[in-house]
Design a protein around this motif. Structure first.
Motif, short mmCIF file in Angstrom:
data_model
loop_
_atom_site.label_atom_id
_atom_site.label_comp_id
_atom_site.label_asym_id
_atom_site.label_seq_id
_atom_site.Cartn_x
_atom_site.Cartn_y
_atom_site.Cartn_z
N TYR A 131 0.83 -1.21 0.00
CA TYR A 131 0.00 0.00 0.00
C TYR A 131 0.86 1.26 0.00
O TYR A 131 0.61 2.21 -0.75
N HIS A 132 1.88 1.28 0.83
CA HIS A 132 2.76 2.44 0.90
C HIS A 132 3.49 2.66 -0.42
O HIS A 132 3.71 3.81 -0.84
N PHE A 133 3.87 1.59 -1.09
CA PHE A 133 4.55 1.72 -2.38
C PHE A 133 3.62 2.36 -3.40
O PHE A 133 4.04 3.23 -4.19
N THR A 134 2.36 1.94 -3.39
CA THR A 134 1.38 2.55 -4.30
C THR A 134 1.17 4.01 -3.96
O THR A 134 1.04 4.85 -4.86
N TRP A 135 1.14 4.33 -2.66
CA TRP A 135 1.02 5.74 -2.24
C TRP A 135 2.22 6.55 -2.74
O TRP A 135 2.06 7.69 -3.19
N ASP A 136 3.40 5.97 -2.67
CA ASP A 136 4.60 6.65 -3.15
C ASP A 136 4.51 6.92 -4.66
O ASP A 136 4.87 8.01 -5.13
N LEU A 175 12.84 3.51 2.61
CA LEU A 175 13.48 2.82 1.49
C LEU A 175 12.62 2.87 0.23
O LEU A 175 13.12 3.14 -0.87
N LEU A 176 11.32 2.62 0.39
CA LEU A 176 10.43 2.66 -0.77
C LEU A 176 10.32 4.07 -1.33
O LEU A 176 10.41 4.28 -2.55
N PHE A 177 10.12 5.03 -0.45
CA PHE A 177 9.97 6.42 -0.88
C PHE A 177 11.25 6.89 -1.58
O PHE A 177 11.19 7.53 -2.65
N GLY A 178 12.39 6.55 -0.99
CA GLY A 178 13.66 6.94 -1.59
C GLY A 178 13.88 6.30 -2.95
O GLY A 178 14.40 6.93 -3.88
N SER A 179 13.46 5.04 -3.08
CA SER A 179 13.62 4.34 -4.36
C SER A 179 12.77 4.98 -5.45
O SER A 179 13.24 5.18 -6.59
N VAL A 180 11.53 5.32 -5.11
CA VAL A 180 10.66 5.96 -6.11
C VAL A 180 11.19 7.35 -6.45
O VAL A 180 11.16 7.78 -7.61
N TRP A 181 11.70 8.05 -5.46
CA TRP A 181 12.28 9.38 -5.73
C TRP A 181 13.47 9.28 -6.67
O TRP A 181 13.59 10.06 -7.63
N LEU A 182 14.35 8.30 -6.43
CA LEU A 182 15.50 8.12 -7.31
C LEU A 182 15.04 7.79 -8.73
O LEU A 182 15.59 8.31 -9.72
N PHE A 183 14.03 6.93 -8.85
CA PHE A 183 13.51 6.59 -10.17
C PHE A 183 12.93 7.81 -10.86
O PHE A 183 13.08 7.99 -12.08
N SER A 184 12.28 8.69 -10.07
CA SER A 184 11.68 9.89 -10.66
C SER A 184 12.72 10.86 -11.18
O SER A 184 12.43 11.69 -12.04
N GLN A 185 13.94 10.78 -10.65
CA GLN A 185 15.00 11.65 -11.14
C GLN A 185 15.50 11.19 -12.51
O GLN A 185 16.00 11.99 -13.31
N VAL A 186 15.36 9.89 -12.77
CA VAL A 186 15.80 9.33 -14.06
C VAL A 186 14.67 9.34 -15.08
O VAL A 186 14.85 9.71 -16.24
N MET A 187 13.48 8.89 -14.63
CA MET A 187 12.31 8.83 -15.51
C MET A 187 11.12 9.48 -14.81
O MET A 187 10.25 8.80 -14.26
N ILE A 220 8.17 -15.06 9.25
CA ILE A 220 8.40 -15.11 10.69
C ILE A 220 9.42 -14.05 11.10
O ILE A 220 9.25 -13.35 12.11
N PHE A 221 10.48 -13.91 10.31
CA PHE A 221 11.51 -12.92 10.62
C PHE A 221 10.93 -11.51 10.61
O PHE A 221 11.17 -10.71 11.54
N ILE A 222 10.14 -11.20 9.59
CA ILE A 222 9.51 -9.88 9.51
C ILE A 222 8.55 -9.67 10.68
O ILE A 222 8.54 -8.62 11.32
N GLY A 223 7.74 -10.69 10.96
CA GLY A 223 6.77 -10.58 12.04
C GLY A 223 7.39 -10.37 13.41
O GLY A 223 6.82 -9.71 14.27
N ARG A 224 8.60 -10.95 13.61
CA ARG A 224 9.27 -10.81 14.90
C ARG A 224 10.07 -9.51 15.01
O ARG A 224 10.58 -9.19 16.08
N HIS A 225 10.20 -8.79 13.91
CA HIS A 225 10.93 -7.51 13.92
C HIS A 225 10.04 -6.43 13.30
O HIS A 225 10.46 -5.66 12.45
N SER A 226 8.79 -6.43 13.74
CA SER A 226 7.78 -5.57 13.12
C SER A 226 8.08 -4.08 13.25
O SER A 226 7.87 -3.32 12.31
N LEU A 227 8.58 -3.66 14.40
CA LEU A 227 8.85 -2.23 14.58
C LEU A 227 9.97 -1.78 13.65
O LEU A 227 9.86 -0.73 12.99
N ALA A 228 11.02 -2.56 13.56
CA ALA A 228 12.13 -2.21 12.67
C ALA A 228 11.66 -2.18 11.22
O ALA A 228 12.01 -1.26 10.46
N PHE A 229 10.86 -3.16 10.82
CA PHE A 229 10.34 -3.20 9.46
C PHE A 229 9.50 -1.97 9.18
O PHE A 229 9.63 -1.34 8.11
N TYR A 230 8.64 -1.62 10.12
CA TYR A 230 7.76 -0.46 9.94
C TYR A 230 8.57 0.82 9.76
O TYR A 230 8.26 1.65 8.89
#
Length: 333
Positions: free
Chosen positions: A36-41, A240-252, A224-234
């Motif tokens: 969902y966040h990637f689509t928002w980005d 990371l996603l926002f930065g990746s889309v921003w970098l892509f927007s600089q190229v295309m 399981i790994f993601i679920g046990r480290h939910s705060l870090a993942f959040y």
């Protein structure tokens, strides 16, 4: 999202280990949130239609994700403290979530002041975890009844008395404030209460004991790994996603969208949540023409949230609604 590790489950569940099934569900919910966040980005950088994630199926999707996280908060709260509240562990986790919530508020206040997150999912988790302690010893049916009241409250108890910014966290204001992540106490605390009640019923019925014996294959290890480290993942995934889309927007970069076309698209999507397409086309055209005529379209795009401007927009919306209704009634005669 549950940020409290389910340690030492109560009653039927073994004292050692975790219930892996809960970690898997949490991991799946986190991946759904990331999608969902990637689509928002993508929307934020102009790669999708304006307002895509705010309405329709995407809005339902977002609410299901948030409900799942908060339901798991209730489940984990009961598993960790249902037998006896372990205050040191509770306060440690509470502090971690509260500090993370405060950090999110400060960062978004600087990065996106027009829609900063003053009470999002982490704020709700922190407050709901604290309030949820009062329901750990109550009967399940009573907890479910209170949950139903909490969920229904915004439908019946909204009032301008809650419109002051200091009370926005309650969730009963007449108009929802603007924020990129708004998860107030009402109705979202209801999902936490349902999680507490469900965990309690699962414990007494023996379902937790059966879940604790499940041993899924290696396919589940990433979840399981993601679920046990939910705060870090959040905290990490969106930058990371926002930065990746921003970098892509600089190229295309996305094709520029005309401001008028952007307004009409977002207005149409929003309007069609309540009225038919024909009405919305006429109504949105009226609003665009009025805003252009008064030279205030730029103020709308800049996110002007002053009470006077918001009141004026409401007046314009009322006038355009009335004129559109009148025109459509006249055309039917």
């Amino acid at each position: 999202m549950s940020l409290q590790s389910p340690a030492e489950p109560v009653q039927d569940t073994p004292k050692q280990g975790r219930i892996v099934a809960i970690d898997i569900v949490r991991g799946l919910a986190l991946l759904a949130m990331a999608s969902y966040h990637f689509t928002w980005d993508l929307e934020n950088f102009g790669y999708t239609d304006p307002g895509l994630t705010a309405f329709g199926w995407w809005k339902i999707y977002a609410r299901c994700i948030a409900s799942t996280f908060l339901f798991l908060v209730g489940v984990s709260l009961f598993l960790a403290h249902g037998r006896q509240i372990r205050w040191p562990g509770f306060w440690k986790r509470f502090a971690m979530v509260a500090v993370a919530a405060l950090a999110i508020s400060l960062i978004t206040r600087i990065a996106t002041p027009d829609g900063f997150i003053f009470f999002g999912i982490l704020h709700e988790i922190a407050l709901a975890s604290l309030l949820g302690l009062a329901f750990l010893r109550l009967p399940s049916l009573l907890t479910i009844a209170v949950a139903a009241l909490v969920i229904a409250a915004p439908l019946y108890l909204r009032s301008e008395a809650f419109d002051h910014p200091a009370l926005w966290w309650v969730g009963l204001s007449a108009t929802n404030p603007r924020s990129n992540d708004y998860v107030p106490l009402f109705p979202w605390f209801g999902a936490v209460l349902l999680g507490i009640a469900a965990a309690k019923l699962a414990s007494t019925s023996g379902l937790l004991a059966r879940l604790a014996k499940l041993a899924p294959g290696r396919w589940s290890n990433p979840l399981i790994f993601i679920g046990r480290h939910s705060l870090a993942f959040y905290l990490i995934h969106q930058p990371l996603l926002f930065g990746s889309v921003w970098l892509f927007s600089q190229v295309m970069p996305a094709a520029p969208l005309d401001q008028d076309a952007s307004f009409l698209k977002s207005c149409q999507i929003s309007c069609e949540q309540q009225r038919d397409s024909k009405f919305c086309t006429s109504y949105c055209g009226c609003m665009l023409g009025t805003l252009q005529g008064e030279g205030i379209l730029d103020r709308l795009y800049k996110g002007d949230q002053t009470p006077g401007f918001k009141a004026h927009l409401a007046e314009l919306a009322g006038a355009c609604t009335a004129s559109t209704d009148s025109a459509m009634e006249g055309g039917q005669q």
